[in-house]
Design an enzyme around this catalytic site. Structure first.
Site, PDB file in Angstrom:
ATOM      1  N   HIS A  17       9.170   8.475  19.456  1.00 35.43           N
ATOM      2  CA  HIS A  17       7.975   7.812  20.004  1.00 35.43           C
ATOM      3  C   HIS A  17       6.784   7.939  19.048  1.00 35.43           C
ATOM      4  O   HIS A  17       5.630   7.938  19.486  1.00 35.43           O
ATOM      5  CB  HIS A  17       7.607   8.380  21.379  1.00 35.43           C
TER       6      HIS A  17
ATOM      7  N   SER B 250      -6.786  -5.082  -4.172  1.00 34.14           N
ATOM      8  CA  SER B 250      -7.584  -6.028  -3.400  1.00 34.14           C
ATOM      9  C   SER B 250      -8.490  -6.816  -4.339  1.00 34.14           C
ATOM     10  O   SER B 250      -9.022  -6.280  -5.308  1.00 34.14           O
ATOM     11  CB  SER B 250      -8.444  -5.284  -2.372  1.00 34.14           C
TER      12      SER B 250
ATOM     13  N   LYS C 174      -8.726  -0.182  -3.244  1.00 33.84           N
ATOM     14  CA  LYS C 174      -7.478  -0.402  -2.505  1.00 33.84           C
ATOM     15  C   LYS C 174      -6.234  -0.299  -3.378  1.00 33.84           C
ATOM     16  O   LYS C 174      -6.203  -0.751  -4.525  1.00 33.84           O
ATOM     17  CB  LYS C 174      -7.498  -1.771  -1.827  1.00 33.84           C
TER      18      LYS C 174
ATOM     19  N   GLU D 287       5.469  -4.548   2.553  1.00 33.95           N
ATOM     20  CA  GLU D 287       4.989  -5.492   3.559  1.00 33.95           C
ATOM     21  C   GLU D 287       5.694  -6.845   3.443  1.00 33.95           C
ATOM     22  O   GLU D 287       6.022  -7.478   4.458  1.00 33.95           O
ATOM     23  CB  GLU D 287       3.482  -5.668   3.428  1.00 33.95           C
TER      24      GLU D 287
END
Length: 456
Positions: free
Chosen positions: A155, A276, A282, A289
């Site tokens: 969980h 970025s 970043k 992804e």
């Protein structure tokens, strides 16, 4: 003029030609179409359906054509309609009437089934090879991390201590199942369809077993109607590929949050990260992804093919032309994703101190404490309640179980003794788990050695 135009009094509308044309994507199958045609020609000659002279001309011309395509010397004209018509038309231009005999005893219906099966067999082998390389990479990283402890989660809550190696080996099991599924699909694909004709075979005495032998198929199909209308093997492959992507996506999800500032469990190499355009600080896990995102497209291809096939009556229908773009896209996507994921995971840095701290500052030893009480005669449900009270006390007082005094333990149960502090050590419970599948170092090392031997 189209090769099938004899029955027609009018030419197709231009938009019909464009709509019907599949050459722009099925030309990928040229090698399999040519190899299948060579085997077919040899069989026709063996059965005295065409002359030996025609066989020699055709086989030479087919081999020359394959070489020319390999070398980029052939431009496919869109008027050819599909790869089968393209090959036959080019042969006819090159050698004349002998090429017009090549389609004896076959239809594009069984021809395309052969091409697709040969393509699927070849791609299954390639995907298996890529997965095995990924497995090897994971297990080599695991070998270096059998002592690297980390939180195991349920969980998304810290649950019990495992090792980084054990966590990687969980994905090893997933990818091993993927290999098994692909092998099963290969077995059902490896049945030779040529000879079924359009749907009901031919009156010529052909030798299908000989063609199967030439093309390295284990068996031949047994029902002509099913042969030309079967795309189960394509759906199976798309399903296998979708499950592979699901596994890669799950792993990518963990890479993404492990690499975040909130976790800092790992560092992803700059080689597999991006930045970025606006925020200079970043470092984004775009590779992971993108793999996660591309999973949706592979799922979509599976659903598309299931939907295409769900209402098709026997035997062949043009709907089945839709199998190719979905299959080619999924195969190419999965191969790319496996390859780049392997590169990415091979370059990560594991932050062992951060992982250890996450284990120490937690209640992941609570189950071990409950089992300690059970071993001293306490029923498990009572032990569970006692340890739950201790955890609640620690939460209220902002400390952990190992911070409690013996008297505080005894307030909950007289079964607690000084040896409880050995149990509370972060690795004690894990190292007492001697059964197969446990995260104990020796068990994990043995597993790694066995699987490395398996994938050689």
């Amino acid at each position: 003029m189209k090769m099938w135009a004899g029955r027609f009094s009018e030419q197709n509308a231009k938009e019909v030609d464009i709509f019907n044309n599949s050459l722009h994507f099925d030309k990928v199958l040229y090698k399999y179409d040519i190899l299948g045609s060579i085997a077919h020609v040899k069989m026709l000659s063996k059965q005295n359906i065409i002359s030996k002279d025609d066989e020699e001309k055709l086989v030479k011309s087919l081999n020359d054509l394959m070489k020319d395509i390999d070398e980029g010397k052939v431009t496919f004209d869109e008027e050819y309609e599909d790869i089968h018509m393209a090959v036959e038309s080019i042969l006819t231009d090159r050698i004349g009437d002998s090429a017009k005999r090549i389609h004896t005893c076959r239809s594009r219906n069984d021809q395309v089934a052969l091409d697709m099966k040969m393509y699927v067999k070849a791609e299954i082998k390639e995907v298996i090879s890529l997965i095995k390389n990924l497995l090897y990479t994971l297990l080599e990283i695991a070998k270096d991390n059998t002592k690297t402890i980390m939180p195991g989660y349920t969980h998304m809550q810290r649950a019990q201590t495992v090792t980084f190696a054990h966590h990687l080996c969980a994905y090893s099991e997933m990818f091993r199942r993927d290999v098994d599924r692909l092998k099963d699909t290969y077995k059902r694909t490896n049945v030779m369809p040529l000879g079924a004709g359009a749907l009901a075979c031919s009156t010529f005495d052909i030798d299908r077993d000989y063609v199967a032998e030439l093309l390295d198929f284990d068996n031949i199909t047994l029902n002509s109607l099913d042969t030309v209308s079967d795309r189960d093997y394509v759906i199976e492959l798309l399903n296998d590929l979708a499950i592979i992507m699901m596994h890669l996506s799950r792993f990518s999800e963990e890479i993404i949050y492990w690499a975040s500032d909130e976790f800092k469990f790992i560092v992803v190499s700059d080689k597999y990260s991006t930045g970025s355009s606006m925020m200079p600080q970043k470092k984004n896990p775009d590779v992971a992804e993108l793999i996660r995102g591309k999973t949706g497209r592979v799922y979509g291809n599976l659903m598309a093919m299931l939907t295409v096939m769900k209402g098709i009556p026997l035997a062949y229908n043009k709907d089945m032309q839709e199998d190719k773009e979905a299959t080619f896209d999924s195969v190419n996507t999965v191969k790319q994703c496996i390859s780049i994921f392997t590169g990415m995971i091979s370059t990560i840095t594991v932050n062992e101190d951060v992982l250890k701290e996450a284990c120490v500052n937690s209640f992941m030893n609570a189950t071990d404490v409950a089992e300690y009480l059970v071993k001293k005669g306490c029923p498990f449900r009572d032990a569970h309640f006692i340890v739950g009270n201790l955890v609640g006390k620690c939460v209220n007082e902002d400390k952990f179980l190992q911070d409690l005094t013996l008297s505080e333990f005894k307030e909950q149960s007289g079964l607690f003794e000084d040896d409880i502090y050995e149990v509370l050590h972060v690795t004690t419970g894990m190292n007492k788990k001697n059964m197969t599948a446990s995260p104990k170092e020796e068990i994990v090392k043995r597993y790694i050695d066995e699987i490395l031997d398996e994938i050689k």
